[in-house]
Every structure is written in C-alpha cells, then in structure tokens.
Design a protein around this motif. Structure first.
Motif, PDB file in Angstrom:
ATOM      1  N   ALA A 150       0.566  -0.900   0.124  1.00 13.13           N
ATOM      2  CA  ALA A 150      -0.119  -0.015   0.189  1.00 13.13           C
ATOM      3  C   ALA A 150       0.376   0.948   0.083  1.00 13.13           C
ATOM      4  CB  ALA A 150      -0.900  -0.272   1.232  1.00 13.13           C
ATOM      5  N   VAL A 151       0.124   2.505  -0.351  1.00 13.60           N
ATOM      6  CA  VAL A 151       0.759   3.644  -1.207  1.00 13.60           C
ATOM      7  C   VAL A 151       0.253   4.580  -0.343  1.00 13.60           C
ATOM      8  CG1 VAL A 151       2.355   5.643  -2.140  1.00 13.60           C
ATOM      9  CG2 VAL A 151       3.210   2.810  -2.518  1.00 13.60           C
ATOM     10  N   ASN A 152       0.739   5.589   0.719  1.00  9.57           N
ATOM     11  CA  ASN A 152      -0.039   6.978   1.411  1.00  9.57           C
ATOM     12  C   ASN A 152       0.721   7.582   1.191  1.00  9.57           C
ATOM     13  OD1 ASN A 152      -2.752   4.795   1.940  1.00  9.57           O
ATOM     14  ND2 ASN A 152      -0.678   4.296   4.084  1.00  9.57           N
ATOM     15  N   ILE A 153      -0.572   8.988   0.451  1.00 12.32           N
ATOM     16  CA  ILE A 153       0.615   9.749   0.250  1.00 12.32           C
ATOM     17  C   ILE A 153      -0.724  11.321   0.966  1.00 12.32           C
ATOM     18  CG2 ILE A 153       1.074  12.173  -1.404  1.00 12.32           C
ATOM     19  CD1 ILE A 153       0.821   9.179  -3.149  1.00 12.32           C
ATOM     20  N   ALA A 154       0.436  11.353   1.746  1.00 10.39           N
ATOM     21  CA  ALA A 154       0.061  13.047   2.321  1.00 10.39           C
ATOM     22  C   ALA A 154       0.287  14.186   2.134  1.00 10.39           C
ATOM     23  CB  ALA A 154       0.540  13.117   3.931  1.00 10.39           C
ATOM     24  N   GLU A 155      -0.982  14.387   0.705  1.00 12.73           N
ATOM     25  CA  GLU A 155      -0.364  15.581  -0.055  1.00 12.73           C
ATOM     26  C   GLU A 155       0.466  16.865   0.064  1.00 12.73           C
ATOM     27  OE1 GLU A 155      -2.660  15.744  -3.711  1.00 12.73           O
ATOM     28  OE2 GLU A 155      -2.977  13.606  -3.930  1.00 12.73           O
ATOM     29  N   LYS A 156      -0.408  17.730   1.596  1.00 13.34           N
ATOM     30  CA  LYS A 156      -0.327  18.690   1.919  1.00 13.34           C
ATOM     31  C   LYS A 156       1.176  18.791   2.696  1.00 13.34           C
ATOM     32  CE  LYS A 156      -4.617  19.893   2.140  1.00 13.34           C
ATOM     33  NZ  LYS A 156      -5.682  20.902   3.227  1.00 13.34           N
ATOM     34  N   VAL A 157       2.199  17.818   2.719  1.00 11.34           N
ATOM     35  CA  VAL A 157       2.693  17.920   3.756  1.00 11.34           C
ATOM     36  C   VAL A 157       4.114  17.129   2.726  1.00 11.34           C
ATOM     37  CG1 VAL A 157       1.803  17.820   5.928  1.00 11.34           C
ATOM     38  CG2 VAL A 157       2.913  15.715   4.775  1.00 11.34           C
ATOM     39  N   GLY A 158       3.559  16.012   2.012  1.00  7.60           N
ATOM     40  CA  GLY A 158       4.572  15.826   1.067  1.00  7.60           C
ATOM     41  C   GLY A 158       5.090  14.338   1.734  1.00  7.60           C
ATOM     42  N   LYS A 159       4.228  13.895   2.604  1.00  5.68           N
ATOM     43  CA  LYS A 159       5.282  12.553   2.963  1.00  5.68           C
ATOM     44  C   LYS A 159       4.095  11.002   1.947  1.00  5.68           C
ATOM     45  CE  LYS A 159       3.319  11.203   7.138  1.00  5.68           C
ATOM     46  NZ  LYS A 159       2.903  11.089   8.709  1.00  5.68           N
ATOM     47  N   VAL A 160       5.631  10.537   2.313  1.00  4.64           N
ATOM     48  CA  VAL A 160       4.737   9.544   1.281  1.00  4.64           C
ATOM     49  C   VAL A 160       5.167   7.878   1.962  1.00  4.64           C
ATOM     50  CG1 VAL A 160       4.998   7.880  -0.772  1.00  4.64           C
ATOM     51  CG2 VAL A 160       5.101  10.322  -0.824  1.00  4.64           C
ATOM     52  N   GLU A 161       3.989   7.457   2.315  1.00  2.00           N
ATOM     53  CA  GLU A 161       4.331   5.691   3.374  1.00  2.00           C
ATOM     54  C   GLU A 161       4.123   4.525   2.490  1.00  2.00           C
ATOM     55  OE1 GLU A 161       2.575   6.971   7.545  1.00  2.00           O
ATOM     56  OE2 GLU A 161       0.967   5.898   6.060  1.00  2.00           O
ATOM     57  N   ILE A 162       5.099   3.658   2.211  1.00  2.00           N
ATOM     58  CA  ILE A 162       5.025   2.652   1.378  1.00  2.00           C
ATOM     59  C   ILE A 162       5.052   1.494   2.535  1.00  2.00           C
ATOM     60  CG2 ILE A 162       6.770   0.711   0.352  1.00  2.00           C
ATOM     61  CD1 ILE A 162       7.546   2.983  -0.658  1.00  2.00           C
ATOM     62  N   ILE A 163       3.531   0.934   2.836  1.00  2.00           N
ATOM     63  CA  ILE A 163       3.437  -0.156   3.953  1.00  2.00           C
ATOM     64  C   ILE A 163       3.364  -1.762   2.754  1.00  2.00           C
ATOM     65  CG2 ILE A 163       1.411  -0.609   5.218  1.00  2.00           C
ATOM     66  CD1 ILE A 163       0.800   1.955   5.577  1.00  2.00           C
ATOM     67  N   LEU A 164       4.676  -2.642   3.895  1.00  2.00           N
ATOM     68  CA  LEU A 164       4.897  -3.727   3.287  1.00  2.00           C
ATOM     69  C   LEU A 164       3.686  -4.889   4.948  1.00  2.00           C
ATOM     70  CD1 LEU A 164       8.501  -3.226   2.483  1.00  2.00           C
ATOM     71  CD2 LEU A 164       5.790  -3.240   0.702  1.00  2.00           C
ATOM     72  N   LYS A 165       3.556  -5.580   4.093  1.00  3.46           N
ATOM     73  CA  LYS A 165       2.808  -7.152   5.067  1.00  3.46           C
ATOM     74  C   LYS A 165       3.941  -7.857   5.625  1.00  3.46           C
ATOM     75  CE  LYS A 165      -2.056  -6.061   3.961  1.00  3.46           C
ATOM     76  NZ  LYS A 165      -2.516  -7.383   2.711  1.00  3.46           N
ATOM     77  N   LYS A 166       4.677  -7.846   6.200  1.00  5.80           N
ATOM     78  CA  LYS A 166       5.470  -9.318   6.823  1.00  5.80           C
ATOM     79  C   LYS A 166       4.689 -10.767   6.330  1.00  5.80           C
ATOM     80  CE  LYS A 166       7.461  -6.611  10.982  1.00  5.80           C
ATOM     81  NZ  LYS A 166       7.845  -6.914  11.797  1.00  5.80           N
ATOM     82  N   LYS A 167       5.791 -11.445   5.760  1.00  4.75           N
ATOM     83  CA  LYS A 167       4.995 -12.429   5.495  1.00  4.75           C
ATOM     84  C   LYS A 167       5.423 -13.305   6.940  1.00  4.75           C
ATOM     85  CE  LYS A 167       5.462 -14.332   0.874  1.00  4.75           C
ATOM     86  NZ  LYS A 167       6.304 -15.709   0.073  1.00  4.75           N
ATOM     87  N   ASN A 168       5.721 -12.703   8.083  1.00  8.82           N
ATOM     88  CA  ASN A 168       6.072 -14.013   9.722  1.00  8.82           C
ATOM     89  C   ASN A 168       5.916 -12.827  10.478  1.00  8.82           C
ATOM     90  OD1 ASN A 168       7.122 -16.819   8.136  1.00  8.82           O
ATOM     91  ND2 ASN A 168       8.523 -16.018   7.446  1.00  8.82           N
ATOM     92  N   ASN A 169       5.608 -13.498  11.016  1.00 11.32           N
ATOM     93  CA  ASN A 169       5.928 -11.922  12.497  1.00 11.32           C
ATOM     94  C   ASN A 169       6.672 -12.108  13.082  1.00 11.32           C
ATOM     95  OD1 ASN A 169       3.031 -11.337  11.083  1.00 11.32           O
ATOM     96  ND2 ASN A 169       1.882 -12.100  13.170  1.00 11.32           N
ATOM     97  N   ILE A 170       7.808 -11.141  12.636  1.00 13.18           N
ATOM     98  CA  ILE A 170       9.176 -11.278  13.055  1.00 13.18           C
ATOM     99  C   ILE A 170       9.586 -10.321  13.684  1.00 13.18           C
ATOM    100  CG2 ILE A 170      10.156 -14.107  13.055  1.00 13.18           C
ATOM    101  CD1 ILE A 170      11.550 -13.163  10.705  1.00 13.18           C
ATOM    102  N   HIS A 171      10.361 -10.060  14.246  1.00 18.95           N
ATOM    103  CA  HIS A 171      10.803  -9.026  14.463  1.00 18.95           C
ATOM    104  C   HIS A 171      12.525  -8.742  13.727  1.00 18.95           C
ATOM    105  CE1 HIS A 171      11.632  -4.974  16.325  1.00 18.95           C
ATOM    106  NE2 HIS A 171      13.117  -5.507  16.476  1.00 18.95           N
ATOM    107  N   TRP A 172      12.204  -7.415  12.383  1.00 23.10           N
ATOM    108  CA  TRP A 172      12.921  -7.097  12.185  1.00 23.10           C
ATOM    109  C   TRP A 172      13.536  -6.339  13.110  1.00 23.10           C
ATOM    110  CZ3 TRP A 172      12.135  -5.827   5.907  1.00 23.10           C
ATOM    111  CH2 TRP A 172      10.459  -6.522   5.818  1.00 23.10           C
ATOM    112  N   LYS A 173      15.709  -6.922  12.306  1.00 20.99           N
ATOM    113  CA  LYS A 173      16.833  -5.863  13.476  1.00 20.99           C
ATOM    114  C   LYS A 173      16.520  -4.774  12.429  1.00 20.99           C
ATOM    115  CE  LYS A 173      18.719 -10.052  15.943  1.00 20.99           C
ATOM    116  NZ  LYS A 173      19.616 -10.801  16.435  1.00 20.99           N
ATOM    117  N   MET A 174      16.907  -4.861  10.774  1.00 17.28           N
ATOM    118  CA  MET A 174      17.466  -3.585  10.266  1.00 17.28           C
ATOM    119  C   MET A 174      16.451  -4.012   9.001  1.00 17.28           C
ATOM    120  SD  MET A 174      20.923  -5.485   8.210  1.00 17.28           S
ATOM    121  CE  MET A 174      20.828  -4.102   7.518  1.00 17.28           C
TER     122      MET A 174
END
Length: 275
Positions: A80-104
């Motif tokens: 998913a891609v969300n764009i806050a047009e007025k402030v220029g913020k772009v969010e790229i949202i990815l779904k984890k395949k496994n619910n594990i904590h990413w170190k990086m």
C-alpha cells in the motif's frame, strides 16, 4: 535498524534534501519518505517490490529520489502507498510474511538514498501480464496489461512507457502512450481485485517486427513495461482557452488522455482543434 546516511550524487538547483525512515509493528513494515513537496501526488510515486527487493522512486521535477534495498525478510505480494499531499509525506506499507522482529530494513543497493537527475537514473522495468486484447479496427487492438500487485505506478497525462521484448535473440524496446480504456464502445473493464491495469492502443503492422510479436502474445503472457517517461506537464495547458493538438507523426493515441484532461479539467477552455 537504520541504513547509512543519505548519499547525494548530484545537487538540484533547489538544493532539496529528501530523507526517509522506517518502523515496524508485529505484522507491518512502514517506510516513510519525507519529500517536503506540497504538491506530491500518486503520479510522482513509483514503487516496486520484487523478490524481497524494494524500489521506491519519488519524482521531483526533473530529479528523482530513490530508496532501494534488499529487504531483510520476505513480505507479502501486495503493498500500500499512502500520500499526505499537503506535507509531502509518502508511506510505503509492506505486510510481513512472518510476524518476526526485523533488526534492520535490509541491505542498501548501489543507488539507494540518492537524489539525481531522472535522465541519469535509467529505465526500470517490471513484468506485466496481458489480460485482454480487444479489436478496435481491422489493424488496431487495445491491449490491457495488469501490473503486479507489488507495483504502484500511475502514468501521467502526456507521458509514455517503453515495452521491452526479446525478439530473435535481440532486445527490442519501443515507446507507447497509455490510453483510456473506454475507446471501444463494447469494452468491459476487468475486475480491479487482481491489480491495477494499463491500456495501450497499438496499430499492428504487417511488416512490423515489434507489433507482430505483440499481436502473437497470448492472454496470460508477460511483457516488460518501464517507468513513465516524458517532459509534458499539465500546467502547460491548465490556463489555455484554445488548444491545438497536432497528431501527425505521433498518431492519435498520445492525444487521448490529453483530450480527456483538457475537456474535463481545463476550466477556461473554449476550443480544441485536433489535426
């Protein structure tokens, strides 16, 4: 979990500084790009995620900012891609395949975190599936291509894409301008559940190597499609009262989306002349 500091290969005239950050929940990874552009919109954001390789490109005039990493872990196909047009913020949202904590977030690739001229960036391709071919005339067909679920791409009015095929062992690349889907009166648009679609109206030439290869593609076959290219900006026609479109040489297809834009969104328009 941060990647290295931003590297700028070429400074723009505005000396812009774009940056990014990322965070996670149990099930999601969110990459936030701060563009500082107040007119940011979906046409200026191109995102692809292929085999753990994430590529997010932000278009700023004739420059582009790139986030490109080999992700630390696998993610689901759809994003998913969300764009806050007025402030220029772009969010790229990815779904984890496994619910594990990413170190990086992942390993940065060569052009990651760079802000350079688009002409120096080079073309990026993704494989799109042919989902329908509709006959428009005896020698012209409307091709409907489905973008991958892991791609966010909108082709701006007045711009084109390149199609790439291997023909007789040689890589052949040709430009085409996407059109609106409803040119054939009996056209039925495919379900949007599968993914976004791109429509190309192409004249098939009997002696044309590339168009013959296109015409022989079967439903379900794939073809490589580039990022949008072109210098046209909507602001060039936004305040016009009279619009002259010269289609000799380019053909009719580059004018389709431009005509639709002019007739629906240019408020002062009085006359349109198509030659």
């Amino acid at each position: 979990g941060m990647l290295p500091e931003k590297k700028v290969l070429a400074a723009s005239a505005k000396d812009l500084t774009l940056s990014y950050d990322w965070f996670q929940t149990d099930s999601l990874i969110t990459i936030v790009i701060y563009t500082k552009q107040k007119d940011m919109n979906a046409e200026l954001v191109i995102v692809d995620c292929q085999d753990k390789r994430l590529r997010g490109e932000i278009i700023v005039d004739d420059h582009s900012y790139l986030v490109e990493v080999d992700l630390d872990h696998a993610v689901e196909e759809d994003l998913a891609v969300n764009i806050a047009e007025k402030v220029g913020k772009v969010e790229i949202i990815l779904k984890k395949k496994n619910n594990i904590h990413w170190k990086m977030l992942g390993q940065p690739l060569e052009n990651h975190n760079t802000f350079i001229k688009r002409t120096d960036r080079g073309l990026f391709y993704r494989k799109c599936k042919l989902v329908s071919k509709t006959e428009v005339t005896h020698d012209t067909k409307l091709f409907c291509l489905m973008l991958p679920k892991s791609t966010h791409l909108h082709v701006p009015t007045g711009q084109h894409v390149y199609l790439k095929q291997i023909i007789a062992g040689t890589e052949v690349i040709k430009p085409y301008t996407p059109v609106l889907p409803f040119l054939p009166l009996d056209f039925k648009e495919p379900s949007r559940n599968a993914g976004a679609h791109m429509y190309l109206m192409i004249k098939i030439y009997s002696c044309g190597l590339f168009t013959q290869a296109l015409d022989h593609l079967q439903i379900g076959d794939y073809i490589s499609v580039s990022n949008p290219e072109g210098n046209f900006k909507k602001s060039q026609v936004q305040t016009l009262e009279d619009l002259f479109l010269l289609a000799a040489g380019t053909g009719f297809t580059p004018m389709v989306k431009l005509l639709n834009f002019a007739l629906t969104e240019v408020s002062h328009l009085r006359y349109v002349h198509l030659l």
